[in-house]
Design a protein around this motif. Structure first.
Motif, PDB file in Angstrom:
ATOM      1  N   ALA A  92      81.571  63.516  27.616  1.00 12.73           N
ATOM      2  CA  ALA A  92      81.074  62.420  26.782  1.00 12.73           C
ATOM      3  C   ALA A  92      82.127  61.322  26.739  1.00 12.73           C
ATOM      4  O   ALA A  92      83.321  61.589  26.772  1.00 12.73           O
ATOM      5  CB  ALA A  92      80.787  62.929  25.376  1.00 12.73           C
ATOM      6  N   GLY A  93      81.666  60.085  26.689  1.00  6.30           N
ATOM      7  CA  GLY A  93      82.594  58.972  26.666  1.00  6.30           C
ATOM      8  C   GLY A  93      83.181  58.725  28.039  1.00  6.30           C
ATOM      9  O   GLY A  93      82.589  59.053  29.069  1.00  6.30           O
ATOM     10  N   ALA A  94      84.370  58.160  28.075  1.00  4.62           N
ATOM     11  CA  ALA A  94      85.036  57.842  29.336  1.00  4.62           C
ATOM     12  C   ALA A  94      86.522  57.631  29.081  1.00  4.62           C
ATOM     13  O   ALA A  94      86.895  57.078  28.049  1.00  4.62           O
ATOM     14  CB  ALA A  94      84.426  56.583  29.945  1.00  4.62           C
ATOM     15  N   ILE A  95      87.351  58.053  30.025  1.00  2.00           N
ATOM     16  CA  ILE A  95      88.790  57.852  29.938  1.00  2.00           C
ATOM     17  C   ILE A  95      89.235  57.129  31.200  1.00  2.00           C
ATOM     18  O   ILE A  95      88.861  57.519  32.311  1.00  2.00           O
ATOM     19  CB  ILE A  95      89.546  59.191  29.804  1.00  2.00           C
ATOM     20  CG1 ILE A  95      89.140  59.899  28.510  1.00  2.00           C
ATOM     21  CG2 ILE A  95      91.058  58.967  29.849  1.00  2.00           C
ATOM     22  CD1 ILE A  95      89.735  61.284  28.364  1.00  2.00           C
ATOM     23  N   GLY A 146      89.938  54.338  26.534  1.00  6.41           N
ATOM     24  CA  GLY A 146      88.735  55.128  26.671  1.00  6.41           C
ATOM     25  C   GLY A 146      87.775  54.975  25.511  1.00  6.41           C
ATOM     26  O   GLY A 146      88.046  54.289  24.522  1.00  6.41           O
ATOM     27  N   LEU A 147      86.655  55.616  25.682  1.00  6.51           N
ATOM     28  CA  LEU A 147      85.624  55.736  24.669  1.00  6.51           C
ATOM     29  C   LEU A 147      85.489  57.224  24.395  1.00  6.51           C
ATOM     30  O   LEU A 147      85.129  57.990  25.284  1.00  6.51           O
ATOM     31  CB  LEU A 147      84.311  55.133  25.169  1.00  6.51           C
ATOM     32  CG  LEU A 147      84.379  53.643  25.467  1.00  6.51           C
ATOM     33  CD1 LEU A 147      83.178  53.199  26.297  1.00  6.51           C
ATOM     34  CD2 LEU A 147      84.472  52.834  24.170  1.00  6.51           C
ATOM     35  N   ASN A 148      85.836  57.625  23.186  1.00 10.99           N
ATOM     36  CA  ASN A 148      85.878  59.039  22.826  1.00 10.99           C
ATOM     37  C   ASN A 148      84.751  59.389  21.873  1.00 10.99           C
ATOM     38  O   ASN A 148      84.512  58.671  20.902  1.00 10.99           O
ATOM     39  CB  ASN A 148      87.222  59.358  22.161  1.00 10.99           C
ATOM     40  CG  ASN A 148      88.387  59.010  23.054  1.00 10.99           C
ATOM     41  OD1 ASN A 148      88.539  59.566  24.121  1.00 10.99           O
ATOM     42  ND2 ASN A 148      89.206  58.050  22.622  1.00 10.99           N
ATOM     43  N   THR A 153      93.778  43.917  24.827  1.00  9.73           N
ATOM     44  CA  THR A 153      92.571  43.154  24.483  1.00  9.73           C
ATOM     45  C   THR A 153      91.627  43.086  25.674  1.00  9.73           C
ATOM     46  O   THR A 153      90.411  43.267  25.523  1.00  9.73           O
ATOM     47  CB  THR A 153      92.953  41.738  24.015  1.00  9.73           C
ATOM     48  OG1 THR A 153      93.816  41.850  22.878  1.00  9.73           O
ATOM     49  CG2 THR A 153      91.722  40.933  23.638  1.00  9.73           C
ATOM     50  N   GLU A 154      92.161  42.849  26.853  1.00  8.60           N
ATOM     51  CA  GLU A 154      91.333  42.760  28.060  1.00  8.60           C
ATOM     52  C   GLU A 154      90.607  44.073  28.330  1.00  8.60           C
ATOM     53  O   GLU A 154      89.398  44.085  28.604  1.00  8.60           O
ATOM     54  CB  GLU A 154      92.227  42.378  29.245  1.00  8.60           C
ATOM     55  CG  GLU A 154      91.482  41.990  30.485  1.00  8.60           C
ATOM     56  CD  GLU A 154      92.414  41.399  31.542  1.00  8.60           C
ATOM     57  OE1 GLU A 154      92.146  41.672  32.737  1.00  8.60           O
ATOM     58  OE2 GLU A 154      93.372  40.681  31.204  1.00  8.60           O
ATOM     59  N   ALA A 155      91.328  45.175  28.228  1.00  7.14           N
ATOM     60  CA  ALA A 155      90.708  46.490  28.435  1.00  7.14           C
ATOM     61  C   ALA A 155      89.702  46.805  27.331  1.00  7.14           C
ATOM     62  O   ALA A 155      88.610  47.317  27.597  1.00  7.14           O
ATOM     63  CB  ALA A 155      91.782  47.573  28.496  1.00  7.14           C
ATOM     64  N   ALA A 156      90.056  46.496  26.092  1.00  4.45           N
ATOM     65  CA  ALA A 156      89.162  46.784  24.965  1.00  4.45           C
ATOM     66  C   ALA A 156      87.857  46.004  25.088  1.00  4.45           C
ATOM     67  O   ALA A 156      86.778  46.576  24.864  1.00  4.45           O
ATOM     68  CB  ALA A 156      89.865  46.459  23.639  1.00  4.45           C
TER      69      ALA A 156
END
Length: 195
Positions: free
Chosen positions: A75-78, A94-96, A119-122
């Motif tokens: 689930a999510g992504a790293i 990532g998205l946890n 900020t760019e990654a977020a």
């Protein structure tokens, strides 16, 4: 940015996106050849004390454990964050999946602070979360003593949702600020960016 210690494996949060390229960054799955850069940047008390699950000291064994966890995540992504121009490893994001829903998390190695990479990654991950899942709300949190992370969260459009406590492997029980971004606000912010 801190990510909750209690992750859940919710299949509705599965994200199939192997690579994201932004203006300066490539977000991709962490790999074996990231280990030297990961150890160099993650073995830093200033970084670890702001996160929930990063141990300190951080060596090759911890990096290998992280890679195994990233590969097993359903689930999510790293993502490993690398500079597109050079391939240099600069951090992770990532998205946890947590008990509250999907949560944005990130860290940048100290030599790369104050360059806008977080900020760019977020921004890229916020867009990914809403574009590739059916979530209505994305969560984020940061230590109350981390103004840089707070600025990243605000720049992404998150709204303050309260405070709480979190267990950090390095710092113990710490107060955090919690934020949320709903789909409707994200859609509005995306349409404003076109003008």
């Amino acid at each position: 940015m801190v990510a909750e210690a209690e992750d859940t494996e919710d299949e509705s949060f599965a994200i199939d996106c192997t690579e994201i390229v932004t203006e300066r960054l490539t977000l991709r799955a962490p790999r074996e050849d990231d280990i030297p850069g990961l150890v160099e940047l993650a073995d830093n008390h200033h970084v670890a004390q702001m996160l929930a699950r990063m141990p300190h000291p951080y060596g090759e064994a911890e990096a290998r454990t992280f890679l195994a966890m990233a590969r097993a995540q359903r689930a999510g992504a790293i993502y490993a964050l690398t500079l597109t121009a050079t391939g240099a490893f600069v951090g992770c994001a990532g998205l946890n999946a947590t008990d509250r829903g999907l949560e944005l998390g990130y860290w940048i190695g100290e030599p790369h602070w104050k360059k806008g990479y977080a900020t760019e990654a977020a921004h890229a991950l916020v867009d990914l979360a809403f574009a590739r899942t059916g979530i209505q709300v994305l969560h984020a949190s940061c230590r109350v003593i981390n103004p840089a992370s707070r600025r990243v969260i605000h720049k992404c459009g998150f709204q303050y949702a309260g405070q709480g406590m979190l267990h950090s492997l390095v710092a113990g029980q710490v107060p955090v600020e919690r934020y949320r971004l709903d789909r409707r606000t994200w859609t509005s912010l995306r349409s404003w960016a076109r003008f």
